[in-house]
Design a protein around this motif. Structure first.
Motif, PDB file in Angstrom:
ATOM      1  N   LEU A 172      63.290   8.161 -64.181  1.00 37.91           N
ATOM      2  CA  LEU A 172      64.641   9.060 -64.315  1.00 37.91           C
ATOM      3  C   LEU A 172      65.305   9.373 -62.932  1.00 37.91           C
ATOM      4  N   PRO A 173      66.533   9.169 -62.946  1.00 40.53           N
ATOM      5  CA  PRO A 173      67.114   9.627 -61.580  1.00 40.53           C
ATOM      6  C   PRO A 173      67.150  10.957 -61.313  1.00 40.53           C
ATOM      7  N   VAL A 174      67.539  11.176 -60.246  1.00 44.36           N
ATOM      8  CA  VAL A 174      67.477  12.753 -59.794  1.00 44.36           C
ATOM      9  C   VAL A 174      68.779  13.208 -60.135  1.00 44.36           C
ATOM     10  N   GLY A 175      68.478  14.381 -60.745  1.00 46.76           N
ATOM     11  CA  GLY A 175      69.784  15.266 -61.509  1.00 46.76           C
ATOM     12  C   GLY A 175      69.772  15.118 -62.831  1.00 46.76           C
ATOM     13  N   LYS A 176      69.015  14.058 -63.436  1.00 41.76           N
ATOM     14  CA  LYS A 176      68.885  13.853 -64.930  1.00 41.76           C
ATOM     15  C   LYS A 176      67.539  14.982 -65.586  1.00 41.76           C
ATOM     16  N   ARG A 177      67.593  15.561 -66.515  1.00 42.38           N
ATOM     17  CA  ARG A 177      66.607  16.161 -67.151  1.00 42.38           C
ATOM     18  C   ARG A 177      65.955  15.329 -67.706  1.00 42.38           C
ATOM     19  N   PHE A 178      64.310  15.711 -67.507  1.00 40.34           N
ATOM     20  CA  PHE A 178      63.327  14.893 -68.406  1.00 40.34           C
ATOM     21  C   PHE A 178      63.390  15.476 -69.895  1.00 40.34           C
ATOM     22  N   GLY A 179      63.186  14.659 -70.911  1.00 45.08           N
ATOM     23  CA  GLY A 179      63.347  15.044 -72.286  1.00 45.08           C
ATOM     24  C   GLY A 179      63.151  14.069 -73.379  1.00 45.08           C
ATOM     25  N   THR A 180      62.881  14.280 -74.510  1.00 45.95           N
ATOM     26  CA  THR A 180      62.393  13.340 -75.540  1.00 45.95           C
ATOM     27  C   THR A 180      63.588  13.061 -76.456  1.00 45.95           C
ATOM     28  N   GLY A 181      64.823  13.233 -76.147  1.00 38.34           N
ATOM     29  CA  GLY A 181      65.822  12.973 -77.385  1.00 38.34           C
ATOM     30  C   GLY A 181      66.022  11.428 -77.392  1.00 38.34           C
ATOM     31  N   ARG A 182      67.184  11.354 -78.360  1.00 32.90           N
ATOM     32  CA  ARG A 182      67.450   9.778 -78.651  1.00 32.90           C
ATOM     33  C   ARG A 182      68.202   9.100 -77.553  1.00 32.90           C
ATOM     34  N   ASN A 183      68.853   9.921 -76.495  1.00 31.85           N
ATOM     35  CA  ASN A 183      69.462   9.265 -75.513  1.00 31.85           C
ATOM     36  C   ASN A 183      68.853   8.694 -74.613  1.00 31.85           C
ATOM     37  N   ALA A 184      68.720   7.522 -74.336  1.00 27.32           N
ATOM     38  CA  ALA A 184      67.808   6.598 -73.294  1.00 27.32           C
ATOM     39  C   ALA A 184      67.931   7.161 -71.850  1.00 27.32           C
ATOM     40  N   ALA A 185      68.964   7.895 -71.435  1.00 30.76           N
ATOM     41  CA  ALA A 185      69.393   8.322 -70.138  1.00 30.76           C
ATOM     42  C   ALA A 185      68.180   9.539 -69.898  1.00 30.76           C
ATOM     43  N   PHE A 186      67.781   9.970 -71.145  1.00 27.13           N
ATOM     44  CA  PHE A 186      66.865  11.121 -70.811  1.00 27.13           C
ATOM     45  C   PHE A 186      65.496  11.172 -71.388  1.00 27.13           C
ATOM     46  N   ARG A 187      65.117   9.987 -71.595  1.00 28.33           N
ATOM     47  CA  ARG A 187      63.699   9.661 -71.858  1.00 28.33           C
ATOM     48  C   ARG A 187      63.301   8.732 -70.603  1.00 28.33           C
ATOM     49  N   ALA A 188      62.026   9.097 -70.137  1.00 29.15           N
ATOM     50  CA  ALA A 188      61.523   8.170 -69.106  1.00 29.15           C
ATOM     51  C   ALA A 188      59.908   8.331 -68.991  1.00 29.15           C
ATOM     52  N   SER A 189      59.353   7.278 -68.445  1.00 26.53           N
ATOM     53  CA  SER A 189      57.823   7.480 -68.151  1.00 26.53           C
ATOM     54  C   SER A 189      57.801   8.105 -66.791  1.00 26.53           C
ATOM     55  N   TRP A 190      58.494   8.112 -65.919  1.00 25.01           N
ATOM     56  CA  TRP A 190      58.349   8.733 -64.796  1.00 25.01           C
ATOM     57  C   TRP A 190      59.622   9.616 -64.528  1.00 25.01           C
ATOM     58  N   ALA A 191      59.312  10.855 -63.785  1.00 27.81           N
ATOM     59  CA  ALA A 191      60.247  11.575 -63.440  1.00 27.81           C
ATOM     60  C   ALA A 191      60.036  12.813 -62.402  1.00 27.81           C
ATOM     61  N   ILE A 192      60.884  13.476 -61.783  1.00 26.37           N
ATOM     62  CA  ILE A 192      60.556  14.460 -60.738  1.00 26.37           C
ATOM     63  C   ILE A 192      60.732  15.876 -61.273  1.00 26.37           C
ATOM     64  N   SER A 193      60.089  16.680 -60.503  1.00 24.11           N
ATOM     65  CA  SER A 193      60.433  18.200 -60.819  1.00 24.11           C
ATOM     66  C   SER A 193      60.293  19.024 -59.632  1.00 24.11           C
ATOM     67  N   SER A 194      60.494  20.151 -59.496  1.00 30.26           N
ATOM     68  CA  SER A 194      60.306  20.992 -58.424  1.00 30.26           C
ATOM     69  C   SER A 194      60.877  20.553 -56.992  1.00 30.26           C
ATOM     70  N   LEU A 195      62.084  19.848 -56.963  1.00 29.01           N
ATOM     71  CA  LEU A 195      62.606  19.139 -55.871  1.00 29.01           C
ATOM     72  C   LEU A 195      63.049  20.374 -54.900  1.00 29.01           C
ATOM     73  N   ARG A 196      62.678  20.258 -53.669  1.00 25.97           N
ATOM     74  CA  ARG A 196      63.062  21.313 -52.772  1.00 25.97           C
ATOM     75  C   ARG A 196      63.117  20.632 -51.356  1.00 25.97           C
ATOM     76  N   GLU A 197      63.702  21.151 -50.244  1.00 26.26           N
ATOM     77  CA  GLU A 197      63.825  20.875 -48.997  1.00 26.26           C
ATOM     78  C   GLU A 197      63.054  21.786 -48.202  1.00 26.26           C
ATOM     79  N   GLU A 198      62.227  21.239 -47.194  1.00 27.60           N
ATOM     80  CA  GLU A 198      61.354  22.013 -46.375  1.00 27.60           C
ATOM     81  C   GLU A 198      61.311  21.465 -45.058  1.00 27.60           C
ATOM     82  N   GLN A 199      61.944  21.930 -44.083  1.00 29.79           N
ATOM     83  CA  GLN A 199      61.886  21.477 -42.686  1.00 29.79           C
ATOM     84  C   GLN A 199      61.960  19.991 -42.545  1.00 29.79           C
ATOM     85  N   HIS A 200      63.152  19.510 -43.005  1.00 28.95           N
ATOM     86  CA  HIS A 200      63.430  18.122 -43.011  1.00 28.95           C
ATOM     87  C   HIS A 200      62.357  17.243 -43.791  1.00 28.95           C
ATOM     88  N   LEU A 201      61.849  17.711 -44.837  1.00 31.13           N
ATOM     89  CA  LEU A 201      61.088  17.000 -45.842  1.00 31.13           C
ATOM     90  C   LEU A 201      61.624  17.446 -46.990  1.00 31.13           C
TER      91      LEU A 201
END
Length: 567
Positions: free
Chosen positions: A331-360
């Motif tokens: 799943l691209p960054v900015g897309k929400r993980f879900g199980t709906g019929r729209n393929a853009a919102f279904r994914a085997s892999w996704a990210i969560s809790s994205l944050r910036e910490e001291q250049h990381l």
């Protein structure tokens, strides 16, 4: 310093022509029985018609293929110079990114290499030996028939080397089989379990991440990457010896480029398609043609393997219907993980809790709705978060544990020319990036704006090819919105006339100006250097962008600081 792989032999060019032997009709200096070559010799134009009648390359006959590729490529070292079991290969255009990686792999396998390249001596790494004495690729400066050893088993040429190259013609007269760089990779992978990364953007970084994960997880593996992996100081490596393989199947990671449909030479076990966008307009007249090529590449992935695809890629609908193997999506960054019929919102892999910490950039990797692991990524930009997600998916399919995969990505330091922080000059931060497509330009500048908030961003851009500039002129015009100023230099490697190139460059400047970004056209890299020096303000961030030779500018400024400091 990390090891590199070239020693340049400067050869005087006498301009001597090779004349045909009366007995054989072949040039004396390129006959197998001729002994030493005359230094600086060239094939004369009178031989061109005879040579070019046979444009088809000599095929790799089964006994040649068997000797070179089908057994024991990992040769015990040091090998005797007279050991006929050691393959001998001559590389034409050996200084390019792909050929450099290939040479490093072959040297690790124990092969004996020679090569040539048109690059000037100062732009090629020189006089550094690899770990074992004697394992070195000697690069002749310039192309000359005298460079081709009569004892070579095979000649490999880069995509830029044409049929009338004197070394290719000499190889033909010597009866030495020739293959292109991509054909050579195809031969190497014929008996390998391969991992291929394809896509319009992100191939180099994602393949480097994948290879790094495998290497650090202890998986016996080889790799051919299109750029130098910073933490290893090289872009290619081969596993040391098949005897070192324990219970894990060895893998070969390759960056699979769509240009001229080169990636159709490969039949991977594991593969990723990161994205598909309009590009390479001399190969794909329309986006549909590009989709067709990528779909054909996907069809060549082993049904017993895994194909990883970005979840919002328009190609995905076709692959869902046609691909019979294990298909996973990220799943691209900015897309929400879900199980709906729209393929853009279904994914085997996704990210969560994205944050910036001291250049990381810190985030959790989610697989099938469950947390897989946590990554602390040092590379800036959301595009690199997505690259790491694809790399982790490939590594997981290869059997790497979640902890090992996430830890290796967290340690990954990047690839040369991919948001490479070259150094500083008089308080100015110097960054170089390979971005030459509007999407990549936009992503790089967005990453810089996020990493250096409140600082003035000056983007120096060298467009790559007139056809790309013209076809994507609107997209380029809108791609520089995060820059405070843009400096444009002449289009690199323009096949069209200088007038056409200049017109395209001026139109690009007009479009960027209309978008509200101050833009100036520079006549040369020398003028760019002077402009940057005159307008420098402490705290500036200068980004050089492009696939050509603009990267020499930040390195020149960085070296100036070093000279002043050491002097």
């Amino acid at each position: 310093m990390p090891p590199c792989w070239y020693r340049v032999l400067k050869m005087s060019n006498t301009g001597t022509n090779i004349r045909p032997s009366q007995s054989t009709g072949l040039p004396h200096t390129v006959c197998r029985s001729a002994g030493q070559y005359s230094q600086g010799a060239r094939i004369s134009r009178e031989l061109f018609p005879t040579i070019l009648k046979a444009r088809t390359l000599m095929p790799l006959e089964s006994h040649i293929r068997g000797r070179l590729f089908s057994r024991g490529r990992c040769v015990e070292w040091p090998a005797s110079a007279s050991d006929e079991a050691v393959p001998r290969v001559h590389l034409i255009g050996a200084g390019g990114a792909g050929m450099t990686a290939l040479s490093q792999v072959l040297l690790d396998f124990g092969w004996i290499l020679t090569g040539s390249d048109m690059q000037a001596a100062e732009s090629v790494d020189v006089d550094i030996l690899v770990e074992n004495p004697g394992r070195i690729l000697r690069i002749h400066q310039g192309h000359d028939s005298a460079n081709v050893p009569a004892t070579a088993d095979l000649v490999v040429f880069s995509p830029a080397v044409t049929e009338d190259n004197p070394e290719r013609m000499a190889a033909h007269l010597l009866g030495i089989p020739q293959v292109s760089y991509v054909e050579m990779l195809g031969e190497l992978l014929r008996n390998e379990t391969s991992v291929c990364v394809a896509g319009t953007h992100g191939k180099t970084t994602t393949s480097a991440m994948t290879a790094s994960i495998l290497r650090e997880a202890g998986v016996p593996s080889s790799a051919v990457i299109g750029g130098e992996v910073i933490q290893y100081g090289r872009s290619g490596w081969g596993r040391a010896n098949d005897s070192a393989v324990a219970t894990v199947e060895p893998l070969f990671v390759v960056e699979a480029c769509e240009y001229r449909r080169h990636f159709l030479q490969f039949h991977p076990r594991l593969a990723a398609i990161l994205n598909v966008e309009p590009d390479h307009f001399d190969c794909f007249a329309s986006i549909d043609q590009a989709y067709d090529a990528f779909a054909e590449f996907a069809s060549q992935v082993d049904p017993a393997g895994t194909l990883v695809v970005r979840s919002d890629c328009p190609l995905l609908a076709r692959l869902t219907a046609d691909y019979s193997g294990n298909l996973e999506t990220f799943l691209p960054v900015g897309k929400r993980f879900g199980t709906g019929r729209n393929a853009a919102f279904r994914a085997s892999w996704a990210i969560s809790s994205l944050r910036e910490e001291q250049h990381l950039t810190v985030f959790d990797v989610v697989r099938q709705g469950r947390v897989f692991g946590t990554v602390e990524l040092s590379l800036p930009g959301w595009h690199n978060v997505e690259n790491s997600l694809a790399a982790i998916a490939l590594a997981h399919a290869a059997g790497v544990s979640p902890d090992d995969a996430c830890a290796a990505v967290s340690r990954f330091r990047g690839v040369r020319r991919r948001f490479e922080e070259v150094g500083t000059w008089n308080g100015v931060t110097l960054i170089d990036d390979y971005a030459h497509h509007p999407t990549a330009v936009r992503a790089t500048l967005a990453a810089a704006r996020k990493r250096y908030p409140g600082r003035r961003l000056v983007a120096a851009f060298q467009p790559h090819q007139v056809s790309r500039t013209q076809a994507l002129i609107s997209e380029f015009g809108a791609a520089f919105s995060d820059a405070d100023e843009v400096l444009l230099v002449p289009i690199f490697a323009a096949r069209e006339s200088a007038d056409v190139a200049q017109t395209a460059l001026e139109e690009l400047a007009r479009r960027i100006n209309l978008a509200g970004i101050a833009t100036r056209v520079q006549t040369s890299l020398d003028q760019l250097r002077a402009t940057l020096e005159d307008s420098a303000q402490p705290g500036d961030v200068w980004l050089t962008l492009g696939a050509g030779n603009i990267n020499r500018i930040p390195h020149e400024f960085a070296r100036t600081v070093q000279r002043n400091y050491t002097g």
